[in-house]
Design an enzyme around this catalytic site. Sequence first.
Site, PDB file in Angstrom:
ATOM      1  N   HIS A   1     -13.142  -1.094  -8.053  1.00 14.19           N
ATOM      2  CA  HIS A   1     -14.396  -0.336  -8.024  1.00 14.19           C
ATOM      3  C   HIS A   1     -14.161   1.130  -7.648  1.00 14.19           C
ATOM      4  O   HIS A   1     -15.085   1.946  -7.739  1.00 14.19           O
ATOM      5  CB  HIS A   1     -15.413  -1.003  -7.086  1.00 14.19           C
ATOM      6  CG  HIS A   1     -15.158  -0.779  -5.620  1.00 14.19           C
ATOM      7  ND1 HIS A   1     -16.136  -0.963  -4.658  1.00 14.19           N
ATOM      8  CD2 HIS A   1     -14.042  -0.406  -4.922  1.00 14.19           C
ATOM      9  CE1 HIS A   1     -15.652  -0.702  -3.454  1.00 14.19           C
ATOM     10  NE2 HIS A   1     -14.386  -0.370  -3.597  1.00 14.19           N
TER      11      HIS A   1
ATOM     12  N   ASP B   1       2.880   1.779  -5.149  1.00 17.13           N
ATOM     13  CA  ASP B   1       1.842   2.538  -5.845  1.00 17.13           C
ATOM     14  C   ASP B   1       1.419   1.691  -7.028  1.00 17.13           C
ATOM     15  O   ASP B   1       2.225   1.410  -7.921  1.00 17.13           O
ATOM     16  CB  ASP B   1       2.417   3.882  -6.313  1.00 17.13           C
ATOM     17  CG  ASP B   1       1.403   4.740  -7.066  1.00 17.13           C
ATOM     18  OD1 ASP B   1       0.332   4.222  -7.436  1.00 17.13           O
ATOM     19  OD2 ASP B   1       1.700   5.920  -7.309  1.00 17.13           O
ATOM     20  N   PHE B   2       0.164   1.252  -7.063  1.00 17.83           N
ATOM     21  CA  PHE B   2      -0.229   0.340  -8.138  1.00 17.83           C
ATOM     22  C   PHE B   2      -0.361   1.026  -9.489  1.00 17.83           C
ATOM     23  O   PHE B   2      -0.635   0.376 -10.489  1.00 17.83           O
ATOM     24  CB  PHE B   2      -1.484  -0.467  -7.804  1.00 17.83           C
ATOM     25  CG  PHE B   2      -2.655   0.298  -7.239  1.00 17.83           C
ATOM     26  CD1 PHE B   2      -3.146   1.435  -7.854  1.00 17.83           C
ATOM     27  CD2 PHE B   2      -3.281  -0.154  -6.088  1.00 17.83           C
ATOM     28  CE1 PHE B   2      -4.230   2.109  -7.336  1.00 17.83           C
ATOM     29  CE2 PHE B   2      -4.371   0.519  -5.556  1.00 17.83           C
ATOM     30  CZ  PHE B   2      -4.858   1.653  -6.190  1.00 17.83           C
TER      31      PHE B   2
ATOM     32  N   ASP C   1       0.858  -1.182   0.000  1.00 15.71           N
ATOM     33  CA  ASP C   1       0.000   0.000   0.000  1.00 15.71           C
ATOM     34  C   ASP C   1       0.890   1.226   0.000  1.00 15.71           C
ATOM     35  O   ASP C   1       2.127   1.114   0.071  1.00 15.71           O
ATOM     36  CB  ASP C   1      -0.941   0.015   1.208  1.00 15.71           C
ATOM     37  CG  ASP C   1      -2.298   0.632   0.862  1.00 15.71           C
ATOM     38  OD1 ASP C   1      -2.312   1.676   0.159  1.00 15.71           O
ATOM     39  OD2 ASP C   1      -3.331   0.081   1.275  1.00 15.71           O
TER      40      ASP C   1
ATOM     41  N   ARG D   1      -8.241  -6.372  -3.303  1.00 18.95           N
ATOM     42  CA  ARG D   1      -9.501  -6.337  -2.566  1.00 18.95           C
ATOM     43  C   ARG D   1     -10.132  -4.944  -2.667  1.00 18.95           C
ATOM     44  O   ARG D   1      -9.571  -3.954  -2.195  1.00 18.95           O
ATOM     45  CB  ARG D   1      -9.248  -6.702  -1.100  1.00 18.95           C
ATOM     46  CG  ARG D   1     -10.373  -6.360  -0.125  1.00 18.95           C
ATOM     47  CD  ARG D   1     -11.613  -7.184  -0.338  1.00 18.95           C
ATOM     48  NE  ARG D   1     -12.616  -6.909   0.687  1.00 18.95           N
ATOM     49  CZ  ARG D   1     -13.887  -7.248   0.609  1.00 18.95           C
ATOM     50  NH1 ARG D   1     -14.334  -7.889  -0.459  1.00 18.95           N
ATOM     51  NH2 ARG D   1     -14.722  -6.963   1.581  1.00 18.95           N
TER      52      ARG D   1
END
Length: 337
Positions: free
Chosen positions: A245, A225-226, A205, A241
């Site tokens: 969305h 950082d995705f 995260d 998870r």
Amino acid sequence: MANRIRASFRKSARSPRAGDGKHRKDVLDSLQELRNSIEKLDDTVQRFTFYNLQMAALRVGIDLSLFSSLVESEKPLAVGRMLRYLASFGAIKETEKDTFTSTNISSTFALLGFQAAICHYANTALQRAFNTTQPAFFWLQTQPEKLALFQEYLTTNCAGMSTFLDAYPVREHPTALHPERVFFVDAIAFRNRYRDLAGRVVVQDLAPTLQHAIQHAGVEMMEQDFFQLQGIKGAKFCYFRNIFHDWPDNKARIILQNTIEAMAEDSIILVDDMVLLNAGVHWQAAQLDILTMTMLAARERTQEQWDQLLQSAELKATSIQTYTASLEDSVIEAAPV
């Protein structure tokens, strides 16, 4: 018991007193007491914390003349996302996929006087409410108190609920892994459930979020950082998870592509998110979809929309396991095409 209560209410509704104002109110109050007595903790929280969205959705319906159009026209109206939410709490009726017609509620709000009540009470989206141009989760990183409240809510809201671990068959996949290979990226619950499986478990995260993370002896913490290339190469499972969305398709695609770049031949992406029905969406799921739209310019996705997103990133869903009823929480197993 519930059937006996319903039968009693039906009989009461057909009685000569059914038209009496006080009797009708008594029946409604009794129904409310019944609902309150049987709902679970998460049902109560979902109901109260999203009432403001119902108000906002009714306001949108009024502004777009949806209710008067439905009442005046004999033809069902075909529109998408907002009407699906209005239908989920009975303001209008869904007759088939993306097709809607009027109800007694929409008839009420087709009247100017009752429209005025809704227009008097209205809420705003996050950027306007907090006077910021930052996306919600970037802004939240600058608000440690609000971030802590958000994380506390997520932790409490998930307590005791089913998780993807109750549905996804982890042991059906080859597990003879080297102890130094990263087996799973992103869950403490996974390590607790599968203590005997070899390999490293890493939680990733941003730094401000990791400061609040629960520490676990069998889990490593790593800043990531995705929206940047995945720093771990060749993990067996990469687990997301409730990530996608929060982002529109173009941003979600970047996250997926950054992960694909780091995958080994046998790597698997696990997407733990809601998979909405194409029609008849439950009100708890529909209201979360509207929340993601108004706060994040994102969405909860139907299975068709998940397929489209994955295909755009050259992935395919190899299985979908659903583990909650009302929210359609599901774990999507995805692999390169």
